[in-house]
Write a protein that holds these residues in place. Structure first.
Motif, PDB file in Angstrom:
ATOM      1  N   THR A  95       0.853  -1.180   0.000  1.00 42.56           N
ATOM      2  CA  THR A  95       0.000   0.000   0.000  1.00 42.56           C
ATOM      3  C   THR A  95       0.893   1.236   0.000  1.00 42.56           C
ATOM      4  O   THR A  95       1.824   1.331   0.789  1.00 42.56           O
ATOM      5  N   CYS A  96       0.604   2.170  -0.869  1.00 40.61           N
ATOM      6  CA  CYS A  96       1.398   3.394  -0.984  1.00 40.61           C
ATOM      7  C   CYS A  96       1.309   4.214   0.300  1.00 40.61           C
ATOM      8  O   CYS A  96       0.214   4.464   0.802  1.00 40.61           O
ATOM      9  N   LEU A  97       2.446   4.625   0.821  1.00 34.62           N
ATOM     10  CA  LEU A  97       2.473   5.430   2.042  1.00 34.62           C
ATOM     11  C   LEU A  97       1.900   6.824   1.824  1.00 34.62           C
ATOM     12  O   LEU A  97       1.400   7.443   2.749  1.00 34.62           O
ATOM     13  N   GLU A  98       1.964   7.301   0.594  1.00 34.29           N
ATOM     14  CA  GLU A  98       1.507   8.664   0.300  1.00 34.29           C
ATOM     15  C   GLU A  98      -0.009   8.732   0.091  1.00 34.29           C
ATOM     16  O   GLU A  98      -0.686   9.521   0.727  1.00 34.29           O
ATOM     17  N   CYS A  99      -0.540   7.886  -0.805  1.00 35.84           N
ATOM     18  CA  CYS A  99      -1.955   8.010  -1.180  1.00 35.84           C
ATOM     19  C   CYS A  99      -2.827   6.886  -0.629  1.00 35.84           C
ATOM     20  O   CYS A  99      -4.051   6.985  -0.647  1.00 35.84           O
ATOM     21  N   GLY A 100      -2.218   5.802  -0.155  1.00 37.12           N
ATOM     22  CA  GLY A 100      -2.986   4.690   0.400  1.00 37.12           C
ATOM     23  C   GLY A 100      -3.519   3.713  -0.632  1.00 37.12           C
ATOM     24  O   GLY A 100      -4.175   2.740  -0.284  1.00 37.12           O
ATOM     25  N   ASN A 101      -3.243   3.969  -1.922  1.00 40.21           N
ATOM     26  CA  ASN A 101      -3.684   3.041  -2.965  1.00 40.21           C
ATOM     27  C   ASN A 101      -2.757   1.834  -3.023  1.00 40.21           C
ATOM     28  O   ASN A 101      -1.617   1.876  -2.562  1.00 40.21           O
ATOM     29  N   ASP A 102      -3.274   0.766  -3.638  1.00 40.35           N
ATOM     30  CA  ASP A 102      -2.469  -0.442  -3.780  1.00 40.35           C
ATOM     31  C   ASP A 102      -1.335  -0.221  -4.771  1.00 40.35           C
ATOM     32  O   ASP A 102      -1.510   0.435  -5.800  1.00 40.35           O
TER      33      ASP A 102
END
Length: 188
Positions: A95-102
Motif C-alpha cells: 500500500t502506498c504510504l503517500e496516497c494509500g492506494n495499492d
C-alpha cells in the motif's frame, strides 16, 4: 489492506530475503575496509603523496569516494528492506504510504522494498538546472561539429597537420631513418 494474495506476499518476501542476503554478503566482505576511519595514505599504502603524480592521488580519491557512495546507497537499500519487512508484519505492505492506494504487484516484483506507487515516488522529478560550468564555457569554433558541413573548404583543426607537414617537421637529421638524409630539407 493490500490486494496481494498470500502466495504473492510469500514470493515477494523471498525476493526481499535474497536482497538482504546479497547486501549482508557485500558488507561482510567489505567490513575490513572501514573507509571513513582510514586516512588516504593508510588506505592507499603510500607513505607520502608528495612523490606521486597528482593523477594517482586523484584516482585513489575518486575510487574511495565511489566506494563510499556505493556503501551508502546499499546501506539505504538495506534500511528500505527492513522497513518492507516491518510493513509486511503490520499488514500494510503493498500500500502506498503517500496516497494509500495499492501498489501493483508488477512494481513490487521489480522493487520489492518500495513503499510508494509510481505517481508518488519521492525524488521522481528531474532537474532542469544546468552545471555552473556552462555559464563560462565558450561555444565551439564555427567550423566544429554541426557547422563543419557549412564551412567546407575552410581551414579547420582537422586539416592543421596536413598544412604543417608541407613545411617540414622539427625532427633533426639524427632522427631520420636513412643516414645522411636531411629530413627538414626534404623538397615536397
Amino acid at each position: 489492506m493490500s490486494q496481494l494474495s498470500d502466495k504473492q506476499i510469500q514470493t515477494l518476501k523471498e525476493r526481499l530475503n535474497e536482497e538482504q542476503e546479497r547486501l549482508s554478503l557485500h558488507f561482510e566482505q567489505n567490513e575490513d575496509e572501514n573507509l571513513l576511519s582510514d586516512s588516504l595514505s593508510d588506505s592507499t599504502g603510500e607513505l607520502s603523496a608528495a612523490d606521486n603524480h597528482p593523477g594517482d592521488v586523484g584516482t585513489e580519491t575518486f575510487e574511495r569516494g565511489r566506494d563510499l557512495a556505493i556503501n551508502e546507497n546499499l546501506s539505504s537499500e538495506q534500511d528500505e528492506i527492513n522497513q518492507a519487512f516491518k510493513r509486511i508484519d503490520e499488514g500494510t505492505y503493498g500500500t502506498c504510504l503517500e496516497c494509500g492506494n495499492d501498489i501493483p504487484f508488477e512494481r513490487l516484483e521489480a522493487l520489492p522494498f518500495t513503499a510508494y506507487c509510481i505517481e508518488h515516488t519521492p525524488d521522481q522529478h528531474l532537474s532542469n538546472d544546468r552545471p555552473a560550468e556552462e555559464d563560462v564555457i565558450t561555444p565551439p569554433p564555427g567550423g566544429a561539429g554541426v557547422n563543419r558541413q557549412h564551412s567546407e573548404g575552410r581551414f579547420d583543426d582537422a586539416g592543421a597537420w596536413d598544412d604543417v607537414e608541407n613545411y617540414g617537421t622539427a625532427t633533426s637529421p639524427a632522427m631520420n631513418i636513412e643516414p645522411g638524409e636531411d629530413d627538414y630539407k626534404n623538397e615536397g
